[in-house]
Design an enzyme around this catalytic site. Structure first.
Site, PDB file in Angstrom:
ATOM      1  N   LYS A  80       0.867  -1.189   0.000  1.00 46.44           N
ATOM      2  CA  LYS A  80       0.000   0.000   0.000  1.00 46.44           C
ATOM      3  C   LYS A  80       0.899   1.232   0.000  1.00 46.44           C
ATOM      4  O   LYS A  80       1.910   1.257   0.727  1.00 46.44           O
ATOM      5  CB  LYS A  80      -0.853  -0.063   1.259  1.00 46.44           C
ATOM      6  CG  LYS A  80      -1.894   1.018   1.432  1.00 46.44           C
ATOM      7  CD  LYS A  80      -2.727   0.729   2.694  1.00 46.44           C
ATOM      8  CE  LYS A  80      -3.860   1.719   2.872  1.00 46.44           C
ATOM      9  NZ  LYS A  80      -4.713   1.403   4.028  1.00 46.44           N
ATOM     10  N   SER A 156      -9.559   1.166   2.931  1.00 48.43           N
ATOM     11  CA  SER A 156      -8.741   1.989   2.059  1.00 48.43           C
ATOM     12  C   SER A 156      -7.653   1.204   1.324  1.00 48.43           C
ATOM     13  O   SER A 156      -7.104   1.701   0.350  1.00 48.43           O
ATOM     14  CB  SER A 156      -8.075   3.098   2.875  1.00 48.43           C
ATOM     15  OG  SER A 156      -7.152   2.543   3.801  1.00 48.43           O
ATOM     16  N   SER A 180      -9.613  -1.008   7.143  1.00 52.03           N
ATOM     17  CA  SER A 180      -9.015  -0.819   5.821  1.00 52.03           C
ATOM     18  C   SER A 180      -8.291  -2.037   5.259  1.00 52.03           C
ATOM     19  O   SER A 180      -7.973  -2.069   4.070  1.00 52.03           O
ATOM     20  CB  SER A 180      -8.052   0.372   5.839  1.00 52.03           C
ATOM     21  OG  SER A 180      -8.775   1.570   5.825  1.00 52.03           O
TER      22      SER A 180
END
Lengths: 470, 78
Positions: A80, A156, A180
């Protein structure tokens, strides 16, 4: 999709150790797959091809010299883009950080995975500053769900879930403040581990709300998540929240089974607001584990409210100086949220932190009588990208607010959670396995048991067809 | 300034905090702030003891190894 794209990390390592091909060839095929499939998925924001090739050459040299290989030898992984990667700006999904100096050093989890001979191949798309659940991003576009490119990846950590579910990489690093890791793992149909708060060091990752920020992992099987988790463990003093606990490897424990474990279903708050696919997934898991007990975590709606207020206050404080000068450069959805958060009275997060202590005590009391709790991960399978509301029992509910309904109260008190995908329909959906603090091993063993019984498995998308339809 | 207390609050807070709110953003900011106030109301209606401490604890010397959680861990390890 090629068979290799769906090989697990452990299978890739075994093949490499057995002399079937080499790491350099594997990296080239991985880079080709990313080049072919990522334009449709939009999971990657940068591909670290040169770095991956250098690491592969080093691994091949080690093997040739007869040196022992690390537990993740030759396993491609991506992170990420809130994790620092030396030489790249740490975007955290934003435009405002794109012009900041590049990171000088890798995040500690990247260092640990590479020390185990894994190969970093790139950074992954995410919702701006990790502050929403759909996987949308106004700067870089939404990451897409490999099972239906018109649907959300979830957020996310949307790029992480999309890349793993799409077979681009077998392993990804992600983060979870309110859900997330768990929301996108559920929507894309992969295994996600959010360990106990304080278990894994967050050093070199960009914060959203430090009271709740966790780093964790995604893969297509519990075994792969566990392999990487074992490598990732260990205190790092530069993360003040990281506890000095001994490393507790779980890979060798997965086959121990779950005999004697007291598993209960979460009732009350956790069965309100469910869509049919989530109900079916919970029923299937309950049958597979022969669960007969139901427990109720009290005041969970207030726990979510408290988590919301603390997250807002901490996030706004981190961004305050930028909001004064560059609010216009934020994703509009995140900007409005942060601006509002900057205005909330200081009493709100303090009250919420006091409630947090109370809620933790109640839940730990319940964990005296049970060892693990099964709960939904998301109320529904992946909504369409851009869909703002869903109709539940005739009433419209906000997608953005509803997706984190069942995850946010659990990260609020830092419980370890594994999400496993439960195939019950055309689109994936996951469930949460929640354990008491520091008992990741039990949550992982239950997840592994569900895979052994066939109740849980990561579905393989028809990516070729999905891409050609774009 | 308007007669609506939330609008008045947004205007006053934005001025005091040095935050510029474009007219296009006002509705989004307003909705998010209204959500925060509603959730705070929900939380405030819970009868917490006056002695309920905030969850985070401050450790005056994290490197010393004397904080409570480290003692507990050491005890568990025997």
């Amino acid at each position: 999709m090629s068979d290799e794209a769906w090989l697990s990390a452990s299978e890739l390592r075994e093949a490499l150790a057995a002399g079937c091909g080499n790491a350099s060839e594997l990296v080239e095929r991985t880079l080709c797959r990313i080049a072919e499939l990522d334009p449709a998925l939009n999971a990657f924001t940068s591909v670290t091809a040169d770095r991956a090739r250098r690491q592969a050459v080093a691994i091949d040299a080690k093997r040739k010299a007869g040196q022992s290989l690390g537990p993740l030898a030759g396993v491609p992984f991506a992170v990420k883009n809130l994790f620092d990667v030396a030489g790249l700006p740490t975007l955290a999904g934003s435009k405002v950080k794109a012009t900041e100096p590049a990171a000088a050093r890798d995040a500690i989890l990247i260092e640990r995975l590479e020390a185990a001979d894994a190969i970093l191949v790139g950074t992954l798309n995410m919702s701006e500053f990790a502050y929403e659940f759909t996987g949308d991003n106004s700067h870089y576009g939404p990451s897409r769900n490999p099972h239906d490119l018109d649907r959300m990846s979830g957020g996310s950590s949307g790029g992480s879930a999309s890349a793993v579910a799409g077979g681009l990489v077998p392993l990804a690093l992600a983060s979870d403040t309110s859900g997330s890791i768990r929301v996108p793992a559920s929507l894309c149909g992969v295994v996600g581990l959010k360990p106990t708060y304080g278990r894994l060091p967050r050093s070199g990752s960009f914060p959203l709300a430090p009271s709740f920020d966790h780093v964790g992992l995604m893969a297509r099987s519990t075994r792969d998540v566990t392999l990487a988790y074992d490598v990732a463990q260990g205190n790092d003093p530069s993360d003040p929240a990281c506890m000095r606990r001994p490393i507790e490897p779980v890979s060798g424990q997965l086959g121990r089974g779950i005999s004697g474990a007291r598993v209960a279903m979460a009732g009350g708050y956790f069965v309100e607001g469910l869509f049919e696919e989530a109900r079916l997934a919970l029923e299937r898991v309950g049958r597979a584990l022969n669960v007969t007990q139901e427990i109720v975590l009290p005041e969970t709606e207030r726990a979510r409210a408290a988590a919301f207020l603390i997250t807002a206050a901490e996030a706004a404080q981190i961004h305050f100086h930028r909001l004064r000068k560059r609010a216009r450069d934020y994703d509009p959805a995140i900007r409005d949220r942060l601006l509002a958060a900057a205005m909330i009275p200081a009493a709100f997060p303090t009250m919420a932190q006091r409630f947090r202590g109370w809620y933790r005590a109640q839940v730990l009391e319940i964990f005296r009588d049970v060892d693990a709790v099964i709960a939904p991960a998301t109320p529904c399978a992946a909504p369409l990208i851009g869909e703002e509301s869903l109709i539940l029992d005739g009433t419209p509910v906000s997608v953005r607010r509803h997706l984190g309904l069942y995850t946010q109260p659990l990260s609020f008190i830092g419980l370890p959670v594994v999400v496993v995908p439960v195939p019950v329909g055309p689109l994936p959906i996951g469930i949460q396995i929640v354990a008491r603090p520091w008992n990741e091993d039990l949550a992982l063993r239950i997840a592994h048991r569900l895979e052994e019984t066939g109740a849980a498995s990561a579905p393989k998308p028809q990516m070729g067809r999905a891409v050609s339809n774009q | 300034m308007t007669d609506d207390p939330l609008d008045a609050y947004v205007d006053a807070a934005a001025r005091m905090l040095g935050l510029a709110i474009d007219e296009d953003w006002r509705q989004g900011v307003r909705e998010n702030l209204a959500t925060a106030f509603n959730l705070a109301d929900l939380l405030a209606s819970f009868p917490l003891s006056d002695h309920a401490e905030p969850a985070p604890r401050y450790d005056p010397d994290p490197a010393s190894g004397t904080s409570a959680h480290i003692d507990v861990d050491a005890a568990r390890q025997g």
